[in-house]
Structure formats: C-alpha cells, structure tokens
Design a protein around this motif. Structure first.
Motif, short mmCIF file in Angstrom:
data_model
loop_
_atom_site.label_atom_id
_atom_site.label_comp_id
_atom_site.label_asym_id
_atom_site.label_seq_id
_atom_site.Cartn_x
_atom_site.Cartn_y
_atom_site.Cartn_z
N ARG A 98 0.87 -1.18 0.00
CA ARG A 98 0.00 0.00 0.00
C ARG A 98 0.90 1.22 0.00
O ARG A 98 1.61 1.49 0.97
CB ARG A 98 -0.91 0.02 1.22
N VAL A 99 0.86 1.95 -1.09
CA VAL A 99 1.67 3.15 -1.27
C VAL A 99 0.74 4.36 -1.20
O VAL A 99 -0.28 4.39 -1.89
CB VAL A 99 2.40 3.13 -2.63
N VAL A 100 1.11 5.33 -0.38
CA VAL A 100 0.39 6.61 -0.33
C VAL A 100 1.35 7.67 -0.84
O VAL A 100 2.34 7.99 -0.19
CB VAL A 100 -0.09 6.94 1.10
N VAL A 101 1.05 8.18 -2.02
CA VAL A 101 1.91 9.18 -2.65
C VAL A 101 1.56 10.56 -2.10
O VAL A 101 0.39 10.91 -1.98
CB VAL A 101 1.74 9.15 -4.19
N VAL A 102 2.60 11.32 -1.78
CA VAL A 102 2.45 12.65 -1.20
C VAL A 102 3.14 13.66 -2.09
O VAL A 102 4.35 13.57 -2.32
CB VAL A 102 3.07 12.71 0.21
N CYS A 103 2.37 14.62 -2.60
CA CYS A 103 2.97 15.76 -3.29
C CYS A 103 2.74 16.99 -2.41
O CYS A 103 2.46 16.85 -1.22
CB CYS A 103 2.38 15.93 -4.69
N ASN A 104 2.83 18.16 -2.94
CA ASN A 104 2.70 19.35 -2.10
C ASN A 104 1.25 19.62 -1.70
O ASN A 104 0.97 19.88 -0.54
CB ASN A 104 3.28 20.58 -2.79
N GLU A 105 0.31 19.53 -2.66
CA GLU A 105 -1.08 19.89 -2.36
C GLU A 105 -2.09 18.82 -2.76
O GLU A 105 -3.30 19.05 -2.66
CB GLU A 105 -1.44 21.21 -3.02
N ALA A 113 -0.18 8.19 -8.46
CA ALA A 113 -0.75 6.95 -7.91
C ALA A 113 -1.35 6.09 -9.01
O ALA A 113 -1.20 4.86 -9.00
CB ALA A 113 -1.81 7.28 -6.86
N VAL A 114 -2.00 6.71 -9.98
CA VAL A 114 -2.56 5.94 -11.10
C VAL A 114 -1.45 5.32 -11.92
O VAL A 114 -1.56 4.17 -12.37
CB VAL A 114 -3.48 6.82 -11.96
N SER A 115 -0.36 6.02 -12.08
CA SER A 115 0.78 5.46 -12.81
C SER A 115 1.32 4.22 -12.09
O SER A 115 1.64 3.21 -12.72
CB SER A 115 1.87 6.52 -12.95
N LEU A 116 1.39 4.28 -10.76
CA LEU A 116 1.84 3.11 -10.00
C LEU A 116 0.84 1.96 -10.13
O LEU A 116 1.24 0.79 -10.23
CB LEU A 116 2.03 3.47 -8.53
N ARG A 117 -0.43 2.26 -10.18
CA ARG A 117 -1.44 1.21 -10.38
C ARG A 117 -1.26 0.54 -11.73
O ARG A 117 -1.46 -0.65 -11.86
CB ARG A 117 -2.85 1.78 -10.24
N GLN A 118 -0.88 1.31 -12.72
CA GLN A 118 -0.63 0.73 -14.04
C GLN A 118 0.54 -0.24 -14.01
O GLN A 118 0.62 -1.14 -14.85
CB GLN A 118 -0.41 1.83 -15.08
N ARG A 123 -2.83 -1.18 -4.73
CA ARG A 123 -3.24 -0.46 -3.52
C ARG A 123 -2.68 0.95 -3.47
O ARG A 123 -2.84 1.66 -2.47
CB ARG A 123 -2.81 -1.24 -2.28
N ALA A 124 -2.03 1.40 -4.55
CA ALA A 124 -1.47 2.75 -4.58
C ALA A 124 -2.59 3.78 -4.55
O ALA A 124 -3.63 3.61 -5.19
CB ALA A 124 -0.61 2.94 -5.83
N THR A 125 -2.36 4.84 -3.80
CA THR A 125 -3.31 5.94 -3.70
C THR A 125 -2.52 7.19 -3.36
O THR A 125 -1.30 7.20 -3.43
CB THR A 125 -4.41 5.64 -2.66
N ASP A 126 -3.24 8.25 -2.98
CA ASP A 126 -2.54 9.47 -2.62
C ASP A 126 -3.18 10.16 -1.43
O ASP A 126 -4.27 9.79 -1.00
CB ASP A 126 -2.40 10.41 -3.82
N LEU A 127 -2.47 11.14 -0.93
CA LEU A 127 -2.87 11.90 0.25
C LEU A 127 -3.69 13.11 -0.17
O LEU A 127 -3.19 13.98 -0.90
CB LEU A 127 -1.63 12.34 1.02
N VAL A 128 -4.93 13.18 0.29
CA VAL A 128 -5.79 14.33 0.00
C VAL A 128 -5.14 15.58 0.59
O VAL A 128 -4.81 15.61 1.77
CB VAL A 128 -7.19 14.13 0.62
N GLY A 129 -4.90 16.57 -0.25
CA GLY A 129 -4.30 17.83 0.23
C GLY A 129 -2.80 17.81 0.34
O GLY A 129 -2.18 18.83 0.65
N GLY A 130 -2.18 16.66 0.11
CA GLY A 130 -0.73 16.56 0.09
C GLY A 130 -0.04 16.95 1.40
O GLY A 130 -0.65 16.92 2.47
#
Length: 146
Positions: A98-105, A113-118, A123-130
């Motif tokens: 399970r990967v949670v990708v964090v960018c700035n915002e 995260a979609v690229s990792l899913r490809q 289970r890749a996703t991202d952090l709402v609001g970064g």
C-alpha cells in the motif's frame, strides 16, 4: 456485469474530445481510495502503508519532511517503486504494497498513484491535500537540516 473501469481508461482521451486536467483528475480520482492525513499517518505507523514523498527538493527544504516517508522525486517514481524493476527501492517489496503518494497539495500525487497502479501496485493511492494537509493537521514534520 461490472462497472469497474480498468486503470488505463482513466487516461484515455480521444481526438474527438480532449479533456482538461480538471476532468482528468476527476477521472483518476474516481478509481483511487484517497486518504486523509490522519489516516495516512495511522496506516504508516501501523506498518500498513508506505508514504512516498514526490515533492521536489526545494519544497522539502522549505517545508520539511514527513518522518519515515520514502523520498522519491516524481521523475524516478515508477523506477523506484516497481517491485520487478532493477532500480527499485528496498521498500518496493510487492505489488500488494500500500503506497500513499504525497505531493505538495494533492494534485500531482493523484496522477502518480494511477501510474503506480498501471505497474500493478493495486493499492497505490494518494494523500488528500498533500504535504500541506499533513502539516495543517499538526502531524509530525522533520524540519532539521541534513
């Protein structure tokens, strides 16, 4: 009959009707189980998620780091997180990670995260609001220099 859309469809654009970034984000986010800052913190502490910070160096230097997050600049993300890749990070142990990708915002991280899913990291996703949401929530930030 299933209504689940394959991940690749999220990026599908036809010449007849190009989409803008807002629509593309809406499409990709529909397939992500995005997480809020507190839930990401709890999952990482429990060992159920790997936080991956894709912010560029100037932002990390300015704002600090999430303790324990793996730092991987966006242009290296797929190479470092592909469990089958020859340049993978030691943390890239399985497609079940399970990967949670964090960018700035919380914008670039959705696309990442979609690229990792490809790549099969389902289970890749991202952090709402970064990172900014993380900091606003009062979660730990390491501001000490190297």
């Amino acid at each position: 009959m299933t209504t689940e859309r394959p991940v690749a469809d999220a990026y599908s654009v036809t010449a007849e009707r190009p989409v803008g970034i807002d629509e593309l984000l809406e499409r990709v986010r529909a397939d992500l189980d995005r997480v809020e800052a507190r839930a990401a913190h709890d999952a990482a502490r429990a060992g159920d998620a790997l936080l991956v910070d894709i912010r560029y160096a100037a932002l990390r230097e300015r704002d600090g780091l999430i303790p324990g997050a793996l730092v991987v600049e966006r242009n290296e993300l797929e190479w470092r997180l592909d469990p089958q890749g020859s340049h993978r990070a030691p943390e890239a142990t399985s497609h079940d990670l399970r990967v949670v990708v964090v960018c700035n915002e919380g914008y670039a991280s959705s696309l990442a995260a979609v690229s990792l899913r490809q790549l099969g990291l389902h289970r890749a996703t991202d952090l709402v609001g970064g990172f900014q949401a993380w900091r606003t929530a009062g979660l730990p930030v390491d501001t000490a220099g190297p």
